[in-house]
Design an enzyme around this catalytic site. Structure first.
Site, short mmCIF file in Angstrom:
data_model
loop_
_atom_site.label_atom_id
_atom_site.label_comp_id
_atom_site.label_asym_id
_atom_site.label_seq_id
_atom_site.Cartn_x
_atom_site.Cartn_y
_atom_site.Cartn_z
N CYS A 129 0.84 -1.20 0.00
CA CYS A 129 0.00 0.00 0.00
C CYS A 129 0.88 1.25 0.00
CB CYS A 129 -0.92 -0.01 1.22
SG CYS A 129 -1.95 1.46 1.38
N CYS B 262 -7.09 -0.21 7.82
CA CYS B 262 -6.04 0.81 7.72
C CYS B 262 -5.85 1.46 9.07
CB CYS B 262 -6.42 1.87 6.67
SG CYS B 262 -5.21 3.19 6.52
N ASN C 230 -10.01 27.99 11.59
CA ASN C 230 -9.23 27.12 12.46
C ASN C 230 -8.23 27.89 13.33
OD1 ASN C 230 -8.33 24.33 13.21
ND2 ASN C 230 -6.43 24.99 12.23
N GLU D 195 -9.82 34.54 2.84
CA GLU D 195 -9.84 33.23 2.18
C GLU D 195 -10.37 33.40 0.76
OE1 GLU D 195 -9.67 29.69 0.86
OE2 GLU D 195 -8.96 29.94 2.92
N ASP E 65 -1.24 30.50 6.44
CA ASP E 65 -1.25 29.04 6.28
C ASP E 65 -1.58 28.74 4.81
OD1 ASP E 65 -1.37 26.33 6.57
OD2 ASP E 65 -3.19 26.30 7.79
N CYS F 244 2.86 23.53 4.69
CA CYS F 244 2.77 22.10 4.40
C CYS F 244 3.81 21.69 3.37
CB CYS F 244 1.36 21.73 3.91
SG CYS F 244 0.85 22.59 2.41
#
Length: 442
Positions: A84, A166, A308, A324, A372, A398
């Site tokens: 996987c 999983c 958030n 946003e 972010d 990220c």
């Protein structure tokens, strides 16, 4: 477009000495001078591997036997790890995973941004199993197996991995892959369901079923029966995102709490939320700690999503402005502010790739900024952050490569100092690196 000609694969396994890990977690070695990327191999190891693909400059392979093992190797927690592609690093200890992710951040900042923080932050981490509350799972009817496979794709990405459960998925779904397989296999459109999106809140769960052919009344009945039996809401999607609608139950709402800030946030199953609830909460606390808010500040939150970071910040600042680009997220952010009785925050829709200096919310000026951004980073809007008057900037990323690029720009062109940086292990057992950095005006 010309198709790449498939190269003949060797019939016998190859022996590879692994010297490094690639950015996606595969071991890196060389055989007769040619680079080989080996799934399931670690630096310092010698492995016997099967070549699964060949390109002009590199080969790809799967580990079949570890001849000399690394001291950081552990037994994978999943029996299907080798088959996987959902995880890349289960064979590496959790401590070593975090050390490698920290090193990636260090290397990217030094190599790409040519900067280094004054101090390194302790990694943010938590339990590495059953953390993933959002995922997009592939589905495929396999005639030879006589059933629908549901899960992540195999390491080479061509086929859906045949797994029974999983361990990285949220408990609402970790043991339901076989149940989903049976459900989809019972539908008249079993061969026309390419994916299932899953999402879990604190006490609720939902799935979005993508179907390429119309569902029959019997299909709908089966889906409703499964939903009632499993306690999972079912949404349907026949075409684009605007076709998503809830099939059952009549009322349903996903939400998660941020206990430290006395907040509840509602979200739609297709809206972005950080996948790891506990690490997300600790990342929020770290961001607030770095901002050192005293209660009189005006804070700008860019790429604010459904609130958030904005709403916890509003508990400690005089005013927060969240920006946003997606209107549905802004609507959710406003609804979440109202739900929690927060009135010192405003949310606006704006394309942050455009110049927004003439907007009223921007002209008000800010003391601090939180950003972010998506994986592409924030290069286009760095001048906006530099010109808004903020003395302190917290950057959540990220992608360590684009964070490093932007860090170099902030330091060399916009008069900031990189005070601190560190990682948050948002995706244990994967090569994904989440990080956070603090910049202050020189």
């Amino acid at each position: 477009m010309a198709r790449r000609r498939r190269r003949k694969l060797p019939s016998e396994p190859i022996e590879v000495q692994i010297t490094d890990l690639a950015h996606d977690g595969r071991g890196v070695g060389r055989v007769e001078g040619k680079a080989v990327f080996v799934h399931g191999a670690l630096p310092g190891e010698t492995v016997r591997a099967r070549v699964i693909d060949r390109a002009r400059k590199h080969d790809e392979a799967l580990t079949e036997e570890v001849l000399i093992a690394s001291g950081d190797r552990v037994e994978p927690g999943c029996p299907w790890f080798d088959q996987c592609g959902g995880c890349a690093l289960q064979h590496l200890s959790s401590e070593a995973q975090r050390a490698w992710k920290h090193k990636r951040l260090v290397d990217n900042l030094e190599r790409i941004g040519e900067v280094s923080p004054e101090r390194w932050l302790d990694p943010i981490a938590d339990e590495p199993w059953h953390y993933r509350r959002r995922a997009r799972l592939s589905a495929r009817f396999v005639k030879g197996k006589g059933r629908v496979l549901v899960g992540f794709r195999e390491p080479q990405g061509r086929f859906v991995a045949d797994v029974g459960h999983c361990r990285v998925l949220h408990p609402a779904f970790s043991d339901r892959l076989e149940s989903l397989s049976e459900l989809l296999g019972s539908l008249s459109v079993a061969a026309s369901v390419p994916q299932v999106e899953i999402a879990a809140g604190d006490g609720q769960a939902a799935m979005v079923l993508r179907h390429l052919e119309p569902l029959t009344p019997d299909d709908l009945m089966r889906l409703k029966s499964w939903s009632e039996a499993e306690g999972v809401a079912v949404y349907l999607q026949s075409k684009g995102p605007d076709t998503v609608h809830r099939l059952c139950p009549d009322e349903h709402q996903l939400s998660y709490r941020l206990e430290a800030h006395d907040l509840a946030l509602n979200f739609h199953p297709q809206q972005f939320v950080q996948v790891n609830a506990t690490v997300n909460a600790r990342l929020i606390d770290r961001a607030i700690e770095l901002m050192e808010l005293q209660g009189h500040e005006r804070v700008l939150d860019l790429f604010c999503g459904l609130g958030n970071f904005s709403l916890p910040l509003a508990r400690r600042a005089e005013h927060v402005t969240g920006i946003e680009g997606l209107e549905d997220l802004v609507e959710s952010a406003r609804a979440n502010a109202a739900l929690n009785g927060i009135d010192n925050v405003e949310f606006e829709v704006a394309d942050l790739t455009e110049d927004v200096r003439d907007r009223a919310w921007y002209r008000a000026g800010f003391d601090a900024v939180l950003i972010d951004p998506p994986r592409s980073g924030a290069l286009e809007i760095l001048p906006l952050m530099a010109d808004c008057g903020a003395k302190r900037l917290v950057y959540v990323s990220c992608n360590p490569a684009t964070l490093a690029r932007d860090a170099g720009e902030l330091v060399r062109r916009h008069g900031f100092v990189l005070r601190a940086a560190g990682i948050a292990d948002m995706f244990p057992h994967t090569a994904h690196v989440e990080s956070i950095a603090l910049f202050e005006r020189a």
